[in-house]
Design a protein around this motif. Structure first.
Motif, PDB file in Angstrom:
ATOM      1  N   ALA A 326       0.903  -1.286  -0.419  1.00 55.25           N
ATOM      2  CA  ALA A 326      -0.069  -0.189  -0.187  1.00 55.25           C
ATOM      3  C   ALA A 326       1.072   1.280  -0.049  1.00 55.25           C
ATOM      4  O   ALA A 326       0.601   2.053  -0.331  1.00 55.25           O
ATOM      5  N   ARG A 327       2.261   0.941   0.988  1.00 58.81           N
ATOM      6  CA  ARG A 327       2.759   2.210   0.045  1.00 58.81           C
ATOM      7  C   ARG A 327       4.628   1.650   0.419  1.00 58.81           C
ATOM      8  O   ARG A 327       4.532   0.311   0.765  1.00 58.81           O
ATOM      9  N   THR A 328       4.751   2.712  -0.253  1.00 63.04           N
ATOM     10  CA  THR A 328       6.751   2.438  -0.738  1.00 63.04           C
ATOM     11  C   THR A 328       7.323   3.332  -1.012  1.00 63.04           C
ATOM     12  O   THR A 328       6.598   4.260  -0.337  1.00 63.04           O
ATOM     13  N   ALA A 329       8.604   2.928  -0.841  1.00 58.19           N
ATOM     14  CA  ALA A 329       9.161   4.593  -0.827  1.00 58.19           C
ATOM     15  C   ALA A 329      10.274   4.904  -2.197  1.00 58.19           C
ATOM     16  O   ALA A 329      11.342   4.248  -2.229  1.00 58.19           O
ATOM     17  N   PRO A 330       9.276   5.221  -3.033  1.00 56.98           N
ATOM     18  CA  PRO A 330      10.276   5.385  -4.485  1.00 56.98           C
ATOM     19  C   PRO A 330      11.686   6.079  -3.802  1.00 56.98           C
ATOM     20  O   PRO A 330      12.227   7.058  -3.312  1.00 56.98           O
ATOM     21  N   GLY A 331      12.366   5.933  -4.534  1.00 59.04           N
ATOM     22  CA  GLY A 331      14.450   6.247  -4.861  1.00 59.04           C
ATOM     23  C   GLY A 331      15.076   5.765  -4.081  1.00 59.04           C
ATOM     24  O   GLY A 331      16.268   5.983  -4.364  1.00 59.04           O
ATOM     25  N   THR A 332      14.286   4.635  -2.631  1.00 60.38           N
ATOM     26  CA  THR A 332      16.404   4.247  -1.906  1.00 60.38           C
ATOM     27  C   THR A 332      15.357   2.149  -2.153  1.00 60.38           C
ATOM     28  O   THR A 332      15.038   2.291  -1.738  1.00 60.38           O
ATOM     29  N   THR A 333      16.585   2.524  -3.160  1.00 57.86           N
ATOM     30  CA  THR A 333      16.293   0.633  -3.461  1.00 57.86           C
ATOM     31  C   THR A 333      17.541   0.001  -2.369  1.00 57.86           C
ATOM     32  O   THR A 333      18.241   0.333  -2.610  1.00 57.86           O
ATOM     33  N   TYR A 334      16.632  -1.083  -2.108  1.00 58.73           N
ATOM     34  CA  TYR A 334      17.699  -2.322  -1.243  1.00 58.73           C
ATOM     35  C   TYR A 334      18.351  -3.221  -1.742  1.00 58.73           C
ATOM     36  O   TYR A 334      17.544  -4.165  -2.551  1.00 58.73           O
ATOM     37  N   ASP A 335      19.903  -3.923  -1.644  1.00 62.02           N
ATOM     38  CA  ASP A 335      19.404  -5.248  -2.483  1.00 62.02           C
ATOM     39  C   ASP A 335      20.435  -6.340  -1.470  1.00 62.02           C
ATOM     40  O   ASP A 335      21.174  -5.532  -0.668  1.00 62.02           O
ATOM     41  N   PRO A 336      19.069  -7.094  -0.660  1.00 65.97           N
ATOM     42  CA  PRO A 336      19.200  -7.449   0.502  1.00 65.97           C
ATOM     43  C   PRO A 336      20.368  -8.889   0.446  1.00 65.97           C
ATOM     44  O   PRO A 336      20.269  -8.858   1.981  1.00 65.97           O
ATOM     45  N   TYR A 337      20.349  -8.831  -0.668  1.00 65.71           N
ATOM     46  CA  TYR A 337      21.617  -9.710  -1.180  1.00 65.71           C
ATOM     47  C   TYR A 337      23.224  -9.656  -0.510  1.00 65.71           C
ATOM     48  O   TYR A 337      24.103  -9.795  -0.695  1.00 65.71           O
ATOM     49  N   ASP A 338      23.424  -8.291  -0.739  1.00 66.96           N
ATOM     50  CA  ASP A 338      24.442  -7.188  -0.384  1.00 66.96           C
ATOM     51  C   ASP A 338      25.121  -6.779   0.889  1.00 66.96           C
ATOM     52  O   ASP A 338      24.444  -6.099   1.756  1.00 66.96           O
ATOM     53  N   LEU A 339      25.995  -7.894   1.538  1.00 67.17           N
ATOM     54  CA  LEU A 339      25.913  -7.801   2.724  1.00 67.17           C
ATOM     55  C   LEU A 339      27.126  -6.534   3.314  1.00 67.17           C
ATOM     56  O   LEU A 339      27.493  -6.598   4.233  1.00 67.17           O
ATOM     57  N   THR A 340      26.960  -6.028   2.077  1.00 68.36           N
ATOM     58  CA  THR A 340      28.414  -4.795   2.716  1.00 68.36           C
ATOM     59  C   THR A 340      27.700  -3.452   2.507  1.00 68.36           C
ATOM     60  O   THR A 340      28.197  -2.152   2.456  1.00 68.36           O
ATOM     61  N   GLY A 341      26.660  -3.412   1.919  1.00 61.59           N
ATOM     62  CA  GLY A 341      25.740  -2.142   1.574  1.00 61.59           C
ATOM     63  C   GLY A 341      25.272  -1.122   2.989  1.00 61.59           C
ATOM     64  O   GLY A 341      25.034  -2.537   3.654  1.00 61.59           O
TER      65      GLY A 341
END
Length: 355
Positions: A326-341
């Motif tokens: 129902a609600r998103t946060a456009p512009g901030t994308t995360y890769d959950p597989y990236d262990l260094t982010g």
């Protein structure tokens, strides 16, 4: 004249040795002599001015008699030494301060919302094959330990114990079916010390002012989602470092991928992948290593697909196949597989192509 030694009138009593018969059964042993009340003066002493042939004798001390002065003095010395030890122990200015009670962990949860509809597949093999999680290890065996080595103040065996306890916590909090199903937290609770056990109990009961269950563990709302595959895919590592003379810290950053389907449905229902990246910081002192407890200092969670509008502090509410946020946060994308982010906002965008 020679040859007769007995008196002319014979021995007293008329028979040889008759005068000794009365005393033959009497034995004057040493204790009898020591207990005598009088003592006869010697011949030399009787030549002096003594008017009597005997004198009163002071009995030697025996059971129940007065204790010698040396014994009393020794007893007083021991008593004084014992009292001094108690006093010095109670007033020692170098007493080791008691450890401060362990509070709840510092924690943050970043919800990752998809921009579209969540895909799903009833064929679990196909579901895993089409995602990065398909190439990961499965279950507790995929949680690897680094090579333990001694630090400045902790032996190799102590480091190995800390790493083993840290792995047990990771497995208990993110891989154990009963914990994930939200029906119990015993495996996690057993690894905590008494202070944090109370903190967890309050969090599970909704009575803690600052801590919530998902700070401590991963669990789903049992009325919404269940595991479609008990084998959770895992990637990540543990590390350790001595952060103080009396503290060993173990850090863990892992990705967990779950196949979930709607609660109350069977294997014919499509399942979706749900990904959690969790970073924990655990600390150990001599007491924790001895008692085999962990102290959870920090737990940060990145999870999706979730709806940023939902409250995920008590349990996670995965978006299931065919649903959207129902609600998103456009512009901030995360890769959950990236262990260094790095992590920033509490709500981000989940790339569904990375499930």
């Amino acid at each position: 004249m020679a040859g007769r030694t007995d008196p002319p009138e014979g021995t007293p009593g008329g028979t040889p040795g008759a005068g000794d018969e009365e005393y033959r059964s009497t034995v004057f042993d040493e204790s009898f002599v020591r207990a005598a009340r009088i003592e006869e003066f010697s011949a030399r002493e009787r030549l002096a001015d003594h008017t009597t042939a005997v004198r009163a004798r002071t009995p030697e001390p025996g059971p129940g008699r007065a204790v010698p002065k040396q014994g009393i003095a020794l007893a007083l010395i021991i008593l004084l030494a014992f009292a001094a030890a108690i006093y010095l122990g109670a007033s020692n200015p170098y007493d080791v301060p008691r450890a401060q009670p362990a509070g709840p962990p510092a924690a943050a949860l970043v919800a990752l919302a998809p921009e579209g509809e969540v895909p799903g597949d009833a064929d679990l093999a196909a579901l895993w094959a089409g995602a990065p999680a398909g190439g990961l290890g499965a279950g507790a065996g995929a949680v690897d330990l680094p090579d333990p080595r001694a630090t400045a103040h902790f032996s190799r065996e102590q480091v190995l114990t800390a790493l083993t306890l840290a792995k047990q916590y990771v497995v208990a909090s993110a891989l154990t079916p009963q914990v994930l199903a939200g029906v119990g937290a015993v495996p996690v609770r057993e690894l905590l010390g008494p202070d944090q056990q109370r903190q967890l109990d309050l969090a599970l009961g909704g009575q803690h002012p600052t801590s919530r269950p998902t700070d401590w563990l991963v669990r789903f709302d049992p009325g919404e989602a269940v595991l479609a595959d008990p084998q959770v895919r895992v990637d990540g590592e543990l590390s350790f470092a001595e952060v103080a003379d009396d503290t060993l810290e173990v850090g863990g950053r892992h990705v967990f991928a779950y196949a979930v389907r709607p609660a109350g449905t069977g294997p014919e229902e499509p399942a979706a992948l749900f990904v959690v990246q969790r970073q924990v910081r655990l600390q150990f002192g001599e007491q924790e290593l001895r008692q085999r407890n962990v102290v959870l200092r920090q737990a940060d969670t990145l999870a999706g697909p979730l709806d940023c509008a939902a409250d995920h502090r008590d349990e996670l509410h995965p978006l299931l196949p065919g649903t959207s946020a129902a609600r998103t946060a456009p512009g901030t994308t995360y890769d959950p597989y990236d262990l260094t982010g790095e992590r920033g906002a509490l709500c981000g965008t989940f790339d569904l192509n990375r499930t």
